[in-house]
Design an enzyme around this catalytic site. Structure first.
Site, PDB file in Angstrom:
ATOM      1  N   HIS A 223     -39.981   1.121 -33.025  1.00 44.25           N
ATOM      2  CA  HIS A 223     -39.518   0.317 -34.329  1.00 44.25           C
ATOM      3  C   HIS A 223     -38.703   1.346 -35.116  1.00 44.25           C
ATOM      4  O   HIS A 223     -37.662   0.985 -35.578  1.00 44.25           O
ATOM      5  CB  HIS A 223     -40.664  -0.041 -35.086  1.00 44.25           C
ATOM      6  CG  HIS A 223     -40.545  -0.755 -36.278  1.00 44.25           C
ATOM      7  ND1 HIS A 223     -40.080  -1.960 -36.610  1.00 44.25           N
ATOM      8  CD2 HIS A 223     -40.692  -0.377 -37.865  1.00 44.25           C
ATOM      9  CE1 HIS A 223     -39.980  -2.255 -37.924  1.00 44.25           C
ATOM     10  NE2 HIS A 223     -40.330  -1.150 -38.259  1.00 44.25           N
ATOM     11  N   CYS A 323     -50.933   3.717 -42.702  1.00 46.55           N
ATOM     12  CA  CYS A 323     -51.659   2.502 -43.194  1.00 46.55           C
ATOM     13  C   CYS A 323     -53.030   2.451 -43.684  1.00 46.55           C
ATOM     14  O   CYS A 323     -53.794   1.467 -43.795  1.00 46.55           O
ATOM     15  CB  CYS A 323     -51.750   1.486 -41.795  1.00 46.55           C
ATOM     16  SG  CYS A 323     -52.650   2.161 -40.429  1.00 46.55           S
ATOM     17  N   GLU A 357     -49.791   0.042 -47.308  1.00 41.25           N
ATOM     18  CA  GLU A 357     -49.089   1.101 -46.297  1.00 41.25           C
ATOM     19  C   GLU A 357     -48.205   1.963 -47.400  1.00 41.25           C
ATOM     20  O   GLU A 357     -47.758   1.282 -48.429  1.00 41.25           O
ATOM     21  CB  GLU A 357     -48.379   0.369 -45.471  1.00 41.25           C
ATOM     22  CG  GLU A 357     -48.990  -0.472 -44.505  1.00 41.25           C
ATOM     23  CD  GLU A 357     -48.662  -0.408 -43.118  1.00 41.25           C
ATOM     24  OE1 GLU A 357     -47.696   0.127 -42.674  1.00 41.25           O
ATOM     25  OE2 GLU A 357     -49.201  -1.210 -42.531  1.00 41.25           O
TER      26      GLU A 357
END
Length: 367
Positions: A223, A323, A357
């Site tokens: 990602h 997170c 987050e």
């Protein structure tokens, strides 16, 4: 109520998250950027139990205060509009077909900003593959579904494929990402784009002073690696999950990126490899070719282990996506002894929940 949104209260809950984060980590307050989510229709992924009564089926969720009592879900405005609009027509057609209906336990949805929809039907019983495929084909033809999967214990039937291709954008660029059913993906795609944009902004500042290669731990399906590849000279990305590594390599090929190497290794193993310990999985990687000035970490909720935390402290620049603010605060107790915060961000990935987050860019303190 379960699966509901409260747009009138959105800003208040976001302000409360900001206060919680800065109270927990006061050093983030002065450099904090806050990225708000759409207040409704922000989830590209949703999972629902299916409850059977003699008269009908319905989507169900369970209140933690009363976990044995199903709560009917008629609509889910947390989910993206494509999922929300598909839910009832899908269940109506399933209810009319005994092959699709019998033993159905759960329905999972995975949608993309780019328009694909994957639906997984999960059963308590073993499926007759040919009968299910025939019924599923008819179901797909009547609905806006691209891919359909049937699952039961030790059984997985594909109508065609088990993934979608998402297109995420930042900085007037776009990248393709394979998202595999039943694997981790960022559920809030709009926020995922904000996270990529923020990481790119900090990375450009890093390389403006000095060219750098990037070491990334916990890279998942690539990602961040893919979105940062054009900023750094070379990227070495590591991930322990075999399926995520395979997906990352697929994504690199899809995006025609050649300066990223992905290796299946745990973060602790990477730390040992950088200390000179030999690993067969690193046999084709010449660490001497890399000029690592920057490390990027996106750990699970447990945060960094002691070895990885100590390794990160050796780098000039640390980009940390978290997170879990509690484990981030714990890790920063160590990292702030050698580094200082240059930029921080709050990403409201999960509105109306306690989850948040965040991101931090740290640089080593002057000697």
């Amino acid at each position: 109520m379960l699966c509901q949104v409260f747009p009138n209260n959105y800003q208040q809950q976001l302000d409360e998250k900001r206060q919680r984060l800065t109270s927990l980590i006061p050093s983030m307050a002065d450099n904090l950027s806050v990225f708000a989510s759409p207040p409704a229709h922000y989830r590209q992924r949703a999972e629902f139990r299916i409850w059977h009564t003699p008269e009908r089926l319905f989507y169900a969720m369970f209140d933690p205060a009363n976990p044995k009592q199903p709560v009917e879900v008629e609509a889910c405005p947390m989910a993206c509009e494509a999922i929300d609009q598909l839910m009832q027509p899908l269940l109506a057609l399933i209810s009319q077909n005994e092959v699709l209906k019998n033993g159905l336990f759960e329905i999972d949805f995975l949608a993309t900003l780019s328009g694909e929809m994957l639906v997984t039907l999960i059963y308590r019983r073993k499926l007759d593959e040919q009968a299910w495929l025939q019924a599923a084909q008819g179901l797909r033809e009547g609905l806006p579904i691209n891919h359909l999967i049937g699952r039961s214990r030790k059984q997985k039937i594909l109508l065609d494929q088990d993934f979608v291709i998402e297109r995420l954008r930042a900085d007037n660029q776009a990248w393709l990402f394979q998202q595999i059913e039943n694997s981790f993906t960022q559920p809030n795609a709009q926020m995922a784009q904000n996270m990529l944009a923020w990481a790119r902004e900090q990375s450009r500042k890093i390389v403006a002073d000095q060219a750098s290669d990037l070491l990334e731990l916990y890279c998942g399906n690539g990602h961040f690696s893919i979105a940062l590849a054009d900023i750094f000279d070379k990227v070495l990305a590591t991930e322990i999950s075999k399926s995520s590594v395979k997906s990352a390599q697929f994504n690199l090929a899809q995006n025609q990126i050649e300066n990223v190497t992905v290796v299946k290794m745990a973060a602790e193993e990477v730390a040992l490899a950088l200390q000179g310990q030999a690993f067969n999985r690193m046999a084709d990687v010449d660490l001497n070719r890399y000029n690592f000035k920057t490390i990027f970490v996106d750990p699970p909720r447990s945060g960094l282990d002691d070895l990885t935390r100590g390794m990160a402290a050796n780098y000039q620049h640390i980009l940390y996506i978290s997170c879990n603010p509690d484990t981030l605060a714990r890790d920063l107790e160590t990292l702030l002894q050698t580094h200082q915060i240059q930029a921080a961000a709050l990403f409201d990935q999960f509105p109306y929940s306690h989850h948040l987050e965040s991101g931090v860019w740290l640089t080593r303190k002057p000697a």
